[in-house]
Design an enzyme around this catalytic site. Structure first.
Site, mmCIF file in Angstrom:
data_model
loop_
_atom_site.group_PDB
_atom_site.id
_atom_site.type_symbol
_atom_site.label_atom_id
_atom_site.label_comp_id
_atom_site.label_asym_id
_atom_site.label_seq_id
_atom_site.Cartn_x
_atom_site.Cartn_y
_atom_site.Cartn_z
ATOM 1 N N GLN A 166 0.828 -1.206 0.000
ATOM 2 C CA GLN A 166 0.000 0.000 0.000
ATOM 3 C C GLN A 166 0.861 1.254 0.000
ATOM 4 O OE1 GLN A 166 -2.552 -0.395 3.394
ATOM 5 N NE2 GLN A 166 -3.588 -2.217 2.610
ATOM 6 N N ASP A 311 -2.115 -10.940 5.243
ATOM 7 C CA ASP A 311 -3.576 -11.032 5.252
ATOM 8 C C ASP A 311 -4.066 -12.419 5.642
ATOM 9 O OD1 ASP A 311 -3.935 -8.386 4.541
ATOM 10 O OD2 ASP A 311 -4.069 -8.807 2.396
#
EC number: 2.5.1.19
Length: 425
Positions: A166, A311
């Site tokens: 990100q 994740d």
């Protein structure tokens, strides 16, 4: 959500499961860098990714859905909207839009739900502000809502202290839309952005862990023509199910095989699960099939390539809980600042299920055993909820606040039922 324990093993084959969330977000956002229509099929229709489409519409894009394909017509110039840009529960969307909008003329306000607005944004805001971006928000631009006064940014070279796709993507976009940049990270994070932008014609070069980005200088990139593959992170829940339910097997087709996205499967393989990978195509990314078969799991220590499996950590914890011996996950402090403190919440939930688990500063230690049925508070975290639903296939589970699963995987319960599970939403 109430999940009852399975009475029988399953043998399943899934084709269209859940389109890749990371790629779907990027399809929406990167389409703004072209001057032609992007055509995206199999776009993930979850709350977070649909919010990204709504945001680009507010920025001037036209979004149409025809014959199963999203057609995105970008504006000639990104417009300054008269409304707040709502990112919902998605840190990915908020951080990537920060990078894009910081280098675009206009005034923009990014906000999210009550969980996202408590997550740290300074890791993106600080480097952007160092190169001239005007960003303000709560806690000195660390928490949303965030106000961005976009404009020309300086060329920059930035050494990131965290390996984050990100952060990397935000700064790549800032460099593309302004004066260019160099970006270095401590280890390779997921690389969808570089692959997709290169495919669109961006001038991006990589040497080791350093990326150099040449500015667009008013030019446009080629449009995206893409069929979004299945998401390995979402599909991993069913891989864990096959690995912990004796006699079970699952084949997941048309799944992303990018090495930075299947590390959790590699860990499951090290634990003893029988896994095969078959590549079937390669455009922007390698795509193919993954087959997972049950085998008795053994313990494992995981401390490398953590950004490639961050994740999947809650789902890996479920595999740890069903393995023989003590397994550890370390160097995963990033889990503390996800939708919730995933280290603390995962450990507390496992303890409620009768599993010995210990919090580490940067991860957890879990002794495999026989889990018990329990009522688990997901704390509004979709991945915690889905992970303990998978454990429920073994022992039964009641998961509170499971409605947040819809932010990333609306059909999660449907595919649980396809495995033979009895599920009450």
């Amino acid at each position: 959500m109430i999940v009852e324990a399975l009475n029988n093993p399953f043998d399943a084959e899934f084709n269209k499961v859940s389109s890749d969330k990371s790629i779907s977000h990027r399809c929406a956002i990167f389409s703004l860098l072209s001057d032609k229509v992007s055509k995206i099929s199999n776009y993930l229709e979850a709350e977070d990714t649909m919010n990204s489409l709504k945001i680009i519409e507010k920025l001037g894009a036209k979004v149409e859905f025809k014959n199963g394909v999203y057609l995105i017509t970008p504006p000639k110039k990104i417009v300054s909207p008269n409304a707040i840009l709502e990112c919902g529960n998605s840190g990915t969307a908020m951080r990537i839009f920060m990078g894009l909008l910081a280098g675009c003329d206009g005034f923009f306000v990014l906000s999210g739900d009550k969980y996202l607005n408590e997550r740290p944004m300074k890791r993106v805001a600080s480097p952007l502000m160092q190169i001239g971006a005007k960003i303000d928000g709560r806690d000195c631009a660390n928490k949303a809502p965030l106000a961005i006064r976009g404009g020309e940014l300086n060329y920059f070279a930035y050494n990131s202290s965290v390996a984050s796709a990100q952060v990397k993507t935000a700064l790549i976009l800032a460099g593309l839309c302004s004066a260019g940049c160099k970006f270095k990270e401590p280890e390779l994070s997921r690389d969808h952005s570089e692959r997709m932008l290169l495919g669109m014609g961006a001038q991006i070069s990589q040497s080791g862990l350093e990326i150099e980005v040449k500015p667009l200088k008013g030019a446009y990139l080629k449009p995206l023509i893409l069929d979004v593959p299945n998401d390995p992170s979402s599909c991993f829940f069913y891989a864990v199910a096959a690995a912990i339910i004796p006699g079970s097997k699952i084949i997941i087709k048309n799944i992303l095989l990018n090495k930075t996205r299947i590390e959790a499967y590699k860990v499951l393989e090290k634990m003893g699960a029988k896994i095969t990978y078959t590549k079937t195509s390669s455009t922007y990314e390698d795509i193919g099939d993954i087959c997972v078969q049950y085998s008795e799991l053994k313990s494992v220590d995981v401390n490398q390539n953590i950004s490639w499996l961050i994740d999947e950590a809650p789902a890996l914890a479920i595999a740890f809980a069903c393995a023989n011996g003590v397994s550890t996950l370390k160097n995963a402090k990033e889990l503390r600042v996800k939708e919730c403190d995933r280290i603390a919440i995962t450990v507390a939930a496992l303890k409620k299920c009768g599993i010995e688990a210990v919090e580490l500063e940067d991860g957890f230690s879990i002794k495999g055993g026989k889990p018990n049925s329990a009522t688990i508070d997901s704390h509004g975290d979709h991945r915690i909820a889905m992970s303990f639903a998978i454990l429920g296939l073994k022992c039964g589970m009641n998961i509170e606040k499971s409605e947040f699963i819809a932010t990333s995987f609306p059909k999660f319960s449907y595919f649980l039922r396809e495995l033979g599970a009895r599920v009450e939403d």
